[in-house]
Design an enzyme around this catalytic site. Structure first.
Site, PDB file in Angstrom:
ATOM      1  N   HIS B 219      -9.393  -9.635 -45.732  1.00  0.00           N
ATOM      2  CA  HIS B 219      -8.893 -11.012 -45.216  1.00  0.00           C
ATOM      3  C   HIS B 219      -8.760 -12.292 -46.302  1.00  0.00           C
ATOM      4  O   HIS B 219      -8.032 -13.316 -45.959  1.00  0.00           O
ATOM      5  CB  HIS B 219      -9.938 -11.456 -44.117  1.00  0.00           C
ATOM      6  CG  HIS B 219      -9.602 -10.371 -42.923  1.00  0.00           C
ATOM      7  ND1 HIS B 219     -10.384 -10.830 -41.908  1.00  0.00           N
ATOM      8  CD2 HIS B 219      -9.114  -9.431 -42.666  1.00  0.00           C
ATOM      9  CE1 HIS B 219     -10.269  -9.827 -41.058  1.00  0.00           C
ATOM     10  NE2 HIS B 219      -9.265  -8.940 -41.476  1.00  0.00           N
ATOM     11  N   SER B 223      -3.011  -8.405 -45.577  1.00  0.00           N
ATOM     12  CA  SER B 223      -2.646  -7.099 -45.506  1.00  0.00           C
ATOM     13  C   SER B 223      -1.124  -7.072 -46.697  1.00  0.00           C
ATOM     14  O   SER B 223      -0.725  -7.964 -46.494  1.00  0.00           O
ATOM     15  CB  SER B 223      -2.297  -6.573 -44.064  1.00  0.00           C
ATOM     16  OG  SER B 223      -3.555  -6.526 -43.592  1.00  0.00           O
ATOM     17  N   LYS B 245      -1.969  -2.787 -30.753  1.00  0.00           N
ATOM     18  CA  LYS B 245      -1.582  -1.906 -31.599  1.00  0.00           C
ATOM     19  C   LYS B 245      -2.364  -0.666 -31.821  1.00  0.00           C
ATOM     20  O   LYS B 245      -2.332   0.281 -31.814  1.00  0.00           O
ATOM     21  CB  LYS B 245      -0.618  -2.393 -32.757  1.00  0.00           C
ATOM     22  CG  LYS B 245       0.014  -1.123 -33.398  1.00  0.00           C
ATOM     23  CD  LYS B 245       1.005  -1.679 -34.517  1.00  0.00           C
ATOM     24  CE  LYS B 245       1.733  -0.503 -35.098  1.00  0.00           C
ATOM     25  NZ  LYS B 245       2.816  -0.851 -36.010  1.00  0.00           N
ATOM     26  N   ASP B 246      -3.798  -1.436 -32.371  1.00  0.00           N
ATOM     27  CA  ASP B 246      -4.780  -0.577 -32.723  1.00  0.00           C
ATOM     28  C   ASP B 246      -5.189  -0.046 -31.422  1.00  0.00           C
ATOM     29  O   ASP B 246      -5.942   1.252 -31.801  1.00  0.00           O
ATOM     30  CB  ASP B 246      -5.963  -1.618 -33.538  1.00  0.00           C
ATOM     31  CG  ASP B 246      -5.613  -2.006 -34.790  1.00  0.00           C
ATOM     32  OD1 ASP B 246      -4.623  -1.164 -35.188  1.00  0.00           O
ATOM     33  OD2 ASP B 246      -6.387  -2.840 -35.404  1.00  0.00           O
ATOM     34  N   GLU B 289     -18.243  21.918 -46.151  1.00  0.00           N
ATOM     35  CA  GLU B 289     -17.276  21.735 -45.025  1.00  0.00           C
ATOM     36  C   GLU B 289     -15.984  21.356 -45.829  1.00  0.00           C
ATOM     37  O   GLU B 289     -15.850  20.887 -46.768  1.00  0.00           O
ATOM     38  CB  GLU B 289     -17.736  20.564 -44.360  1.00  0.00           C
ATOM     39  CG  GLU B 289     -18.986  20.508 -43.403  1.00  0.00           C
ATOM     40  CD  GLU B 289     -18.566  21.504 -42.225  1.00  0.00           C
ATOM     41  OE1 GLU B 289     -18.467  22.692 -42.331  1.00  0.00           O
ATOM     42  OE2 GLU B 289     -18.398  20.772 -41.092  1.00  0.00           O
TER      43      GLU B 289
END
Lengths: 305, 427
Positions: B219, B223, B245-246, B289
């Site tokens: 922040h 972005s 949107k998230d 894994e």
């Protein structure tokens, strides 16, 4: 050549510097997406060619030995493996009969209680009667002494041997594995168990087996301590189903699949609910988002001369 | 009343958060709230920018399911396996909670690998502080995943812990002591399991704190965006555009994880781990894994033990040097077909390395592993070359003869280019 490259790229490049051109954002993004796809095809294609070359070079030098061969089980059409299918509970009941009369002589089901059988294989009264067939050591009582009583629903299924050492001593030095998670604990799952139970063969020429060891091509290494346990008509099913070897193997494998995943039917029922609810949430959240973004997505910018 | 009002505003999609400016009388929580709500975000972020919030969701799901599992788990070698079985068979919906925790870990790694790949593609690594904290988050996440895999005390848990902790013995002088210190004894045992449980329990909270720092630094700068241009001229508030949107991404993630948990619960697991740990019986093929397989393949490709361990560490630590790469003229490789080919080749190679890591160490997989490991590390210098040289070629076309900032590195490439240009123009 340089001219071609320049003509092909100049337009795109010239849009980059300077102020933001918001109205072109989506257009540029879709162009980027196309470029990404093209690049992915080119990159992965190149990788595939390189990988194949290396692989072929490797194969050219590799040798194949008969001792390396391990037979993988074929894929069988297990009904309960289908998305909307539950366990065949008739088969589970028959499978329990096979386990009780054949497998339980050597193998335990240490995580299974008689109460787990209620509503799946037996009614409650049947399960109580089944548990009561065993005498269980309990205690101590008020006098501090252990005592024997009839089995109850809360008891686990009895173990065939008192301890692992006794199990190993009675089985050529190898303790028979617990069967509760045998299906989920082996590569190939149900297919492997079924193939193993029905796959015993005479050892091929050149294969020497130790005393008390048997040949089964599906077992890693081929030499297995367990003798063939299932034969045609080795038991008689209570529902009259012909007890062929393959039927016995299929039923006991289905039963062991259930012991490994008793939540199986509930899990699929929840999957159906999730599919329906997920679709509702997904569609509504998507259109809510789209509604909110609509004015931004349809915005137009006009430049005055 | 205030909270109710904010909650109502949050639910409504029409809350114009730009109007809710910070005021001097706001408390710290209100300031934090409005700094998130009012955050100016570029309007053209694609779905690739969703993975940050998805990672936050994964962390939340893992901590919640982990706390529920911890209520019933017993970190003792005699009871660990049985307590996991107890969770799966006796606890109400315990099988579901465990399945969510196990498959949630895989979802976490899928999201973080895509998140990193997006950062490499769009040159987000030039946000130095954000990227460096992100690399640390990846390392901590790997530590959490490794310690968590030991807890069920199955065969692969035990032998995986033995193999991986033994790697530290390759460190000169202190290696053996370090390994015994980690084990709390002379082999993987009860003390190891207990401390791994403690570490597995505590590290996620450290991860939460690191995520906060990661977001804080993000922040600070804002972005990046798919065009790679400065977005200060046009931005939208984070809420409600990107919260909604998230939300779509979060619904998709939960839906996918749910489908895996309910339809294919063992898809990412090794069947061998359904067998209790047996220190006297080594599995034929030990492997971690899926999310560690690429590093494991690099480890096995180097015949020297210390070299292998260094390769393993470098395979992740190499990300730390990316913020110090020379900067090109463009932000990202969205207009660079050569760098894109290289990038997707790297992605393919990553998948291929993971495949090799799951194969036995025999011909031809050993050779393929070596080649693939070399390609993995070659990507990073070649990537710099690909975007700098492409920038140079383009700038030479548009502004021929002008002095460039990065041209000194490419004096050879420049002379080759000019010769080619002369040949073409003479035709």
């Amino acid at each position: 050549m340089a001219g071609l490259v320049g003509r092909a790229t100049r337009d795109a490049l010239l849009k980059v510097p300077g102020a933001v051109q918001g109205q072109n954002a989506r257009m540029m993004s879709s162009t980027t997406a196309r470029n990404m796809k093209r690049a992915a095809v080119v990159g992965l294609g190149g990788l595939a060619v390189a990988g194949t070359t290396i692989y072929m070079a490797g194969l050219n030098e590799s040798k194949v030995y008969a001792s390396d061969m391990e037979l993988h089980p074929p894929k069988y059409p297990w009904p309960h493996k289908q998305f909307l299918k539950a366990f065949d509970h008739d088969s589970l009941r028959r499978g329990y009969e096979v386990y009780k009369n054949v497998c339980s002589a050597c193998h335990s089901l240490q995580y299974l209680h008689y109460r787990d059988l209620v509503g799946v294989i037996f009614t409650e009264d049947e399960a109580k009667a089944e548990a009561a067939e065993n005498m269980v050591v309990d205690g101590p009582n008020d006098d501090g002494e252990m005592y024997e009583r009839e089995g109850k629903l809360t008891d686990r299924l009895p173990k065939p041997y008192p301890n692992p050492e006794a199990a190993a001593a009675a089985n050529n030095g190898v303790e028979p594995p617990d069967l509760t998670y045998i299906v989920r604990g082996r590569h190939g799952e149900e297919d492997y168990i079924f193939a193993l139970l029905t796959g015993y063969k005479d050892a091929p020429a050149g294969v020497k087996l130790g005393e008390g060891v048997h040949y089964n091509p599906y077992y890693p290494g081929g030499a297995i301590s367990m003798a063939m346990a299932l034969y045609n008509e080795i038991i008689e099913y209570s529902d009259g189903t012909p007890a062929t070897q393959s039927q016995l193997a299929k039923d006991v494998t289905t039963f062991l699949a259930w012991t490994a995943a008793p939540e199986h039917d509930l899990r699929k029922w929840m999957a159906i609910k999730l599919t329906l609810l997920g679709t509702i949430f997904l569609v509504s959240s998507f259109f809510f988002k789209r509604h909110r973004w609509a004015y931004l997505k349809t915005k137009q910018v006009a430049l005055k001369k | 009343m205030e909270i109710k009002k904010y909650f109502y505003f949050f639910l409504s999609g029409y809350f114009s958060s730009f109007n809710q400016e910070m005021k001097p009388d706001q408390n710290v929580f209100q300031k934090m709230f409005f700094s998130l709500v009012n955050l100016p975000v570029p309007p053209n972020l694609t779905i690739m920018w969703n993975f940050g919030s998805l990672l936050g969701t994964c962390l939340f799901i893992q901590i919640l399911s982990g706390l529920l599992l911890a209520c019933h788990y017993t970190p003792d070698v005699s009871y660990a396996f049985d307590s996991v079985v107890y969770i799966m068979r006796e606890v109400n919906n315990g099988w579901l909670i465990r399945s969510i925790h196990v498959n949630g870990a895989s979802a976490f790694f899928v999201c973080i690998y895509i998140h990193i790949a997006r950062g490499i593609f769009y040159h987000s690594f030039f946000k130095k502080h954000t990227w460096l904290v992100g690399c640390t988050i990846l390392l901590v996440l790997m530590g959490i995943a490794f310690t968590g895999y030991v807890l069920p005390w199955g065969q692969m848990s035990y032998w995986g812990a033995t193999v991986i902790t033994n790697l530290a013995s390759a460190i000169p002088y202190i290696g053996t002591d370090l390994v015994e210190w980690m084990w709390g004894g002379f082999c993987v045992g009860n003390a190891t399991l207990k401390r791994f449980f403690v570490v597995h329990f505590l590290l996620p909270f450290m991860l939460m704190a690191l995520s906060g720092v990661h977001i804080f630094y993000l922040h600070e700068t804002g972005s990046s965006n798919p065009l790679g241009v400065d977005s200060d001229g046009e931005a939208v508030p984070f809420h409600s555009f990107y919260t909604l949107k998230d939300l779509v991404g979060i619904v998709v993630l939960i839906w996918l994880v749910g489908v895996v948990c309910l339809c294919f619960p063992d898809f990412f697991s090794d069947p061998i781990n359904f067998n209790p740990a047996d220190p006297l019986k080594t599995p034929t093929h030990i492997q971690p894994e899926w999310y560690f397989l690429f590093a494991y393949a690099i480890l096995r490709s180097i015949p020297n033990k210390l070299g292998g361990v260094l390769g393993l560490v470098l395979s992740v630590a190499v990300l730390y040097i990316m913020p110090f790469f020379p900067k090109g003229y463009q932000r990202g490789i969205q207009y660079n077909i050569f760098a894109q080919s290289l990038f997707w080749g790297f992605v393919g190679n990553f998948v291929f390395l993971s495949f090799i890591g799951a194969c036995p160490i025999e011909h031809p997989y050993d050779l393929m592993g070596v080649v693939s490991s070399v390609v993995y590390f070659l990507f990073f210098p070649l990537y710099i070359l690909s975007y700098l040289s492409w920038d140079y070629v383009l700038m030479e076309i548009i502004h021929p003869g002008e002095k460039k900032t990065h041209v000194h590195v490419f004096s050879v490439a420049r002379s080759v280019y000019l010769k080619l240009k002369n040949i073409v123009s003479s035709w």
